[in-house]
Design an enzyme around this catalytic site. Structure first.
Site, mmCIF file in Angstrom:
data_model
loop_
_atom_site.group_PDB
_atom_site.id
_atom_site.type_symbol
_atom_site.label_atom_id
_atom_site.label_comp_id
_atom_site.label_asym_id
_atom_site.label_seq_id
_atom_site.Cartn_x
_atom_site.Cartn_y
_atom_site.Cartn_z
ATOM 1 N N LYS A 105 -11.005 -32.340 7.703
ATOM 2 C CA LYS A 105 -9.897 -31.874 8.533
ATOM 3 C C LYS A 105 -8.653 -31.621 7.673
ATOM 4 O O LYS A 105 -7.856 -30.746 7.953
ATOM 5 C CB LYS A 105 -9.627 -32.940 9.605
ATOM 6 N N LYS A 130 -7.155 -40.671 -1.522
ATOM 7 C CA LYS A 130 -6.152 -40.518 -0.462
ATOM 8 C C LYS A 130 -4.779 -40.961 -0.942
ATOM 9 O O LYS A 130 -3.771 -40.369 -0.580
ATOM 10 C CB LYS A 130 -6.541 -41.331 0.771
ATOM 11 N N LYS A 175 -15.972 -31.786 0.119
ATOM 12 C CA LYS A 175 -16.570 -31.960 1.449
ATOM 13 C C LYS A 175 -15.729 -31.247 2.509
ATOM 14 O O LYS A 175 -14.509 -31.122 2.352
ATOM 15 C CB LYS A 175 -16.712 -33.452 1.782
#
Ligand code: TYM
Length: 329
Positions: free
Chosen positions: A195, A111, A192
């Protein structure tokens, strides 16, 4: 009864990975477990977000959980920021966690690479998550595969805390579903489903209309060759579709594989699309009903926060005493 706790970020529109990896079990286990589930709005603040949208996304996520079948009579459903213990316990656990172990968290590495500004909150994300769990004397944490490392950390922190301050915290364990623990992106089946995917076509949202679901599944990336086989390394696209089909129709991957042996990718896609559409239909209908009465979710969340606090406060009192803080009175 074993106590379970889990959380979900308030994206406002849950995807099939969230549902198969986690939420489906939260619903299924309500009778066998003492269940507490939480919309983690504080976690959503760790990366860039739109303040004007956060509250509405939080409400919508809670409504989706109710539509999915979370029953507020049997499950405590609440919003993380409504119970102050989460932030207080995060501080205490910050002093138990090491910089080195947080730096090694793979989700932080991934991230932070994607952000221009890396907040200290993003670094601390897994400690807030450990606080969520450890505040409730939790036995089990039903999550998808991507949360495995965070759950290991929560366990390590509980064990270290108990070692240093005496037996105070319950050491939780993660549980994963047999099918659907790692649903992949339809356009990029080695990543994966998420969103924040680069391609919205790769993510099936729970409120996508039937024709959108069908289109997304029919345009899913498949693999070279023509045989339908479950082989995640060699055939990630086909394996993902088999897994989605199995989970949505309540069978095993082996059974789905046997059913489609000898058929082509086209038939697999059509059947997977039909299965997902049917699987989501009741949830979509219930969501529409709930949307007509917005006061219902407000009431549920208010009651949920009261019940959650009644559990977390005494745990926090135990923790304050264990770490040696001066009592206020
Ligand atoms: P979040 O909001 O990303 O996801 C919620 C749940 O959905 C699972 N999940 C998946 N499962 C299978 N395949 C996928 N593609 C997929 N994508 C998501 C996640 O594993 C998760 O179980 N940090 C957590 C939220 C959290 C939490 C907690 C969880 C905060 N505090 C305490 C458990 C306990 C998160 O971001 O999940």
């Amino acid at each position: 009864m074993a106590r379970v706790f889990s959380g979900i970020q308030p994206t406002g529109d849950m995807h099939l990975g969230n549902y198969l990896g986690a939420v489906q079990r939260w619903v299924a286990e309500q009778d066998e477990r003492d269940a507490i589930h939480c919309v983690v709005d504080l976690h959503a603040m760790t990366v860039a977000y739109e303040p004007a949208e956060l509250a509405e996304r939080t409400r919508r996520t809670a409504m989706l959980l109710l539509a999915a079948g979370i029953d507020p009579e049997r499950t405590i459903l609440f919003v993380q920021s409504h119970v102050r213990v989460h932030t207080e316990l995060t501080w205490v656990l910050n002093c138990v966690a090491s910089f080195g172990e947080l730096r090694r968290m793979t989700q932080f590495k991934e991230k932070s690479e994607a952000q221009d500004f890396v907040s200290a909150g993003l670094f601390d994300y897994p400690v807030l998550m450990a606080a969520d769990i450890l505040a409730y004397d939790v036995d089990e944490v039903p999550v998808g595969e991507d949360q495995r490392q965070h759950l290991e950390l929560a366990r390590d922190l509980a064990i270290r805390f108990n070692h240093r301050f005496g037996d105070t915290l319950v050491v939780p364990r993660a549980t994963f579903p047999s099918v659907g623990a790692r649903v992949k992106d339809l356009q990029n089946p080695t990543a994966k489903m998420s969103k924040s995917s680069e391609s919205p076509q790769g993510t099936l949202l729970l409120l996508d209309p039937p024709q959108v679901i069908t289109k997304k599944i029919k345009s899913a990336v498949t693999d070279s060759g023509t045989d339908v086989r479950y082989a995640p390394e060699e055939k990630p696209g086909v394996s993902n579709l088999l897994e989605i089909l199995a989970a949505a129709s309540g069978t095993t991957i082996e059974q789905a594989e046997a059913d489609f042996a000898g058929s082509g990718y086209g038939k697999l896609k059509t059947s997977a699309a039909e299965a997902v559409v049917e699987y989501l239909r009741p949830l979509q209908d219930r969501y529409e009903e709930l949307a007509r009465d917005p006061s219902e979710v407000t009431r549920v969340l208010e009651l949920g926060a009261e019940k959650a606090e009644a559990i977390a406060e005494p745990v926090m009192a135990r923790i304050r005493a264990a770490v040696g803080l001066l009592p206020r009175s």
